[in-house]
Each structure stands twice: as C-alpha cells, then as structure tokens.
Design an enzyme around this catalytic site. Structure first.
Site, PDB file in Angstrom:
ATOM      1  N   TYR B 296      13.838   4.618   8.883  1.00  0.00           N
ATOM      2  CA  TYR B 296      13.218   5.945   8.906  1.00  0.00           C
ATOM      3  C   TYR B 296      14.269   7.009   9.233  1.00  0.00           C
ATOM      4  O   TYR B 296      14.865   7.006  10.309  1.00  0.00           O
ATOM      5  CB  TYR B 296      12.117   5.983   9.955  1.00  0.00           C
ATOM      6  CG  TYR B 296      11.135   7.116   9.777  1.00  0.00           C
ATOM      7  CD1 TYR B 296      10.009   6.957   8.987  1.00  0.00           C
ATOM      8  CD2 TYR B 296      11.319   8.336  10.400  1.00  0.00           C
ATOM      9  CE1 TYR B 296       9.094   7.979   8.819  1.00  0.00           C
ATOM     10  CE2 TYR B 296      10.408   9.376  10.233  1.00  0.00           C
ATOM     11  CZ  TYR B 296       9.298   9.185   9.439  1.00  0.00           C
ATOM     12  OH  TYR B 296       8.399  10.206   9.276  1.00  0.00           O
ATOM     13  N   TYR B 346      10.295  12.893   1.292  1.00  0.00           N
ATOM     14  CA  TYR B 346       9.744  12.611   2.616  1.00  0.00           C
ATOM     15  C   TYR B 346       8.254  12.326   2.486  1.00  0.00           C
ATOM     16  O   TYR B 346       7.421  13.217   2.591  1.00  0.00           O
ATOM     17  CB  TYR B 346       9.992  13.787   3.561  1.00  0.00           C
ATOM     18  CG  TYR B 346       9.507  13.538   4.984  1.00  0.00           C
ATOM     19  CD1 TYR B 346       9.906  12.409   5.681  1.00  0.00           C
ATOM     20  CD2 TYR B 346       8.658  14.430   5.626  1.00  0.00           C
ATOM     21  CE1 TYR B 346       9.470  12.171   6.980  1.00  0.00           C
ATOM     22  CE2 TYR B 346       8.213  14.208   6.923  1.00  0.00           C
ATOM     23  CZ  TYR B 346       8.630  13.073   7.596  1.00  0.00           C
ATOM     24  OH  TYR B 346       8.189  12.850   8.876  1.00  0.00           O
TER      25      TYR B 346
END
Lengths: 142, 388
Positions: B296, B346
């Site tokens: 992440y 994203y």
C-alpha cells in the site's frame, strides 16, 4: 502574530469524551485525562481506562512542557484557516503522552526534532482556543 | 487437509479523473467484470464485502446485479488500510460455511465528484461521526492545520526519517521505480509517463520536509472488484484459482489509521509487523519465498515502513533496499509492478490486489518471471497469494 487580528484558525471539534480538554484550553489550562483508580494518564481521552477498565476519571493539570518528537509544514494545498503555513508538530509531554499541536516562534529553517517547548494558547475563530508550543526558556534539551 | 479459499475472478473499470457516471455504476460494472472473469452468474453471489468510506450500498449493488439472496455482508473499518482485510474476511466467511461466493468491491469518484486529498473543512457543531475511519484526525489534527491524508501520514514519518537519516531524495527511488512500472502498464493513468529522480526533486512540496507531489498517490475515479470462493469450487471455474495461502489483520493497541501517533515506537509500523507475524506463522513461509510484494503506497514512506515490517530488509535499511533497481521488475524484490497507487490509480489498495492476481496468472503487463507467491499488504491487513 498580532493580537488585534481576528482569529481565523478552525475551532476544535467537541465530542462528549473530549470536551473537557477544549474547555480547559479555552480557559487557559492544559488538562489531561487521568484514571481515578489506577492513575494512568491517557491521550487522546476515552471513556474507559485501557489498563484497569475503570470508568471513573478525572482531569489533571499537565505541565505544559515537552519536546518536539516530529514536525512538518503543510505547504500544498494551503490549510484552511491559516494565514501562513503552520509548523505542525507532535509534542511529547513530560507526562509521557503525545499530542498534535503547532510550534510557534521558530523559523522553519531553524526547526528540528528534540526542541524543548512549553505551552501557549491560540484563539480560534469561534471564540475557543487550542494549545500551541513555543521554545522553552533555556532552549534545546538533549 | 486445510480448507482454502481462492480468488476466482477480478474486474475493474477504466481508471480516470472523470468517470462520467455514478459510483454505484462503477461498482456494478467492476463487479460484473469480475464475475464474468470467474464465470459465475451474478445471481449466485451470496456474500459482499467492502470497507469504510465507500459510498455505494450493498443493497443497491444487489439490485444492479440481480443477486437472488445475499446471505452475508461485512464492511471493514479503516478505509484503505482495510483493503486486503476484504480478502481475509472473504476467506474466513467461505471457510466457515457462511457463504460460497463473495464479491469484494471498491468504487469511487474521488477526483471528479469530490477531492479525496484536499483539506477538509472542519465540521462546526453537532455530533461528529468518525466511526469506521479508524482515525482521530478530525478531532486532534484539524485545528492545527493538518487537514489532509498527506499531512497526517507525514507527521509520523518525519520522526522515522530523522531517526534513520532518510531524506526526501531517498524516497524518490520509490516514485521512479513505480512510475517506470506504470509507464509500461496500459491500465495505468501514468502509462507512457516515466519520471526521473530530478523530476521528483523538482516537484513541489506538499508536506515539507517529507512529501513532494511525486511522493503522493493519485486521486482517481474507478472501480475494482474481486470474486472469492472455495479453492475446490474455483478449480471448476474459468480461471486458474489463485489460492489465499494465508491472510491476516492486525490492529495493535494505541494504533490509529494514518494519524498513527500514539503507539510506543514511531520508527515502526506496528500494525504491519503484526500482519507479518501472523502471515508467516500461519503459512510457514518467509520473506525469501515471495517473488513479488504489492505494498500500500498512499505515500512513498509507507513502502519503506512495510518493507522493514515484512522482513525484506532490516529496520532502518529500506532507504538502501529501494535503490539500484532492487524493487523493479528484474530486481531482488519487485514491488508494485502495476505502478501502485502512485502510478496506476488510487483505488484504495484494491488495484494492488488485482495486480498480484495477474502476476500469479502470468498475465501482467510487467510480468515477473517464475511467480509462485505474492505478498499483498495494506498496513493493517495482508495476504499471501499463490498459484500453486
């Protein structure tokens, strides 16, 4: 910072479990939450002691002295409610708790970790206040 | 023999800055694509999992897909930090017998409909509901001018950088590697647009002295969906099953999502350490068994913390580990081979899971040779996926 200017800083958000903190600051007092049974000081505040699970709690006056553990300057986008980019810092208080705040009276170029600081109070636009920190008399502590 | 769940299908919309349609439509399109990929009739979905800060509704999505009888739902707290927890909870639900076909989704117009990375105006008056965000940012950061995800994350990171002598220039190696991957991934927003370390250093400060523009993930419009079922059932479906070897969540004491300032040692990410410990214990695997890490990367420093937490390098050494092409395809540990959240889009971590699936299927744009195991991490959750 001139005292004549109207404050534009955002007001803090009051929640039932943290109202005492902001009410204290608005009176010019830096308060922490202490468990009435085991004396653990907890920040951020919460309705139960995570150590002994007591719901009896009291406010305790904090020293207002600490050191800068971390700091940044939000450049873009500009934060809402600030004429100039503030120095946002994590302050580790003598009582062993950390809180997010601002460091004032230090030039960005002179900013560094470990500076000894002490509390001041800054007004917000709605007539409340937040704790901010300025270099402590006696300067940096190693 | 242990029971395993498997990823049977993946789907997505295009990743853009203006989708031109509702978030629910993005969710439905991505879901249909994932179910088609698996070869499962949408009517047969009986479980749905997403995570907080998704504006679409489980019941609204069942109406779009014509789901006959939804038998299980879960919505996990923590925003993007819960993205891989969807896989963990899908596996748990399937292995327990609670349901048989779990649809996981994320769909947002976080660029065109609202701006996810812009300062939030602090709310005035009334009750503030922050349940599910996993962060005290609204309460404890807003009045000090920390009003964006970048500022909340950077405030903890500066301590780490100061401790280990990490500079913003060091972080540029993550951006450059991921934009190199994105440049050859047609799904990526930054397809065909690599950057140099000089570009990184010339980009404007977002949060000085931690994050420049090119250290930050994008704001994207788009949707991603994943279908999870039992390994046994997946073997009879269209695609080669991608086995969920192990999965875990970890939310240690005093840890918050992103405004993570109250745990003992700000030089580490305790939640990622907790996930790593559980994943390796449960699988018997080690960092050396991974051919790929999908990490992440909302902001470049998060990659460094997780490389250390998962044991790919020692504490404080990630700043050297990321150099010399080591995290690029062909390097010692390829990381975020789709370009990640910085280079591809994203979608709150979900597109890093689908890239791991593509790599394990052998269908990635930037294919890693000899794939067996991939680690996927979002900080508070993780999974080890395998094609064997």
């Amino acid at each position: 910072m001139s005292n004549e200017t109207t404050p534009i800083r955002p007001d803090p958000v009051f929640t039932p479990d943290a109202a005492f903190f902001w009410e204290g600051v608005t009176r010019g007092e830096l308060l922490g939450q202490r468990c009435s049974d085991c004396m653990k000081i907890t920040h951020p505040p919460r309705p139960m002691c995570p150590v002994c699970h007591s719901i009896k709690r009291e406010t305790v006056k904090l020293s207002g002295r600490g050191i800068v553990t971390s700091w940044v300057i939000p450049r873009h986008p500009a934060p809402i409610g600030f004429a100039e980019a503030p120095i946002v810092a994590l302050i580790e208080l003598e009582e062993g708790i950390r809180m997010v705040s601002n460091v004032i009276d230090v030039a960005p170029d002179a900013m560094k970790n470990g500076i000894a600081v002490e509390v001041r109070y800054a007004p917000t636009k709605g007539g409340k206040a937040v704790p901010v920190f300025a270099p402590a008399k006696g300067g940096a502590r190693e | 023999m242990s029971k395993f769940a498997a990823i049977a299908g993946i789907g997505q919309t295009e990743f853009s800055k203006a989708s031109g349609r509702s978030e629910l439509q993005l969710a439905a399109e991505a879901s249909k694509a994932a179910l088609d990929d698996a070869g499962i009739d949408p009517a047969d979905v009986d479980g749905m999992i997403t995570f907080t800060i998704d504006n679409s509704d489980e019941i609204g999505l069942t109406r779009c897909l014509g789901v006959k009888d939804l038998g299980y739902t879960a919505r996990i707290p923590g925003g993007g930090a819960a993205s891989v927890a969807t896989i963990h909870q899908a596996a748990a639900a399937i292995n327990s017998g609670a349901c048989e076909v779990v649809l996981v989704w994320r769909a947002m117009n976080e660029r065109s409909q609202y701006r996810f990375g812009q300062p939030m105006a602090p709310p005035s008056g009334g009750v503030v509901n922050i349940a599910g965000n996993g962060t005290g940012s609204l309460l404890w950061c807003m009045p000090f001018g920390a009003q964006t995800p970048a500022s909340w994350g950077a405030l903890a990171t500066q301590h780490y950088m100061n401790t280990y002598g990490v500079t913003n220039g060091d972080l540029g190696y993550v951006s450059v590697a991921q934009r190199k991957h994105a440049a050859t991934n047609p799904l990526a927003w930054f397809y065909g647009k690599p950057i140099t370390l000089e570009d990184h250093q010339a980009s404007k400060w977002i949060i000085e002295p931690v994050l420049r523009l090119l250290d930050c993930c994008q704001e994207s419009d788009g949707g991603v969906a994943i279908v999870v079922t039992s390994l046994e059932r997946a073997k009879d479906l269209k695609r080669k099953p991608i086995r969920i070897v192990s999965s875990a969540q970890s939310i240690p004491a005093e840890v918050e999502v992103i405004s993570n300032y109250y745990h003992a040692d700000l030089n580490v990410m305790p939640e990622a350490q907790g996930v790593a410990k559980r994943l390796y214990q449960r699988s018997g695997l080690t960092p050396k068994d991974m051919q790929l890490a999908m990490i992440y990367d909302a902001f470049t420093p998060q990659v460094l913390y997780q490389l250390e937490a998962f044991g790919f390098c020692d504490q404080g050494e990630a700043k050297d580990f990321i150099k010399g092409g080591n995290i690029e395809v062909g390097g010692g540990l390829p990381v975020n081979t789709n370009g990640g959240l910085i280079g591809e889009a994203y979608i709150h971590g979900m597109n890093n899971i689908t890239e791991a699936v593509r790599q394990l299927r052998g269908t990635a744009s930037n294919q890693v040779a000899k794939m067996t195991n991939a680690l996927v991490s979002c900080g508070m959750a993780g999974a080890i996926l395998s094609n064997s």
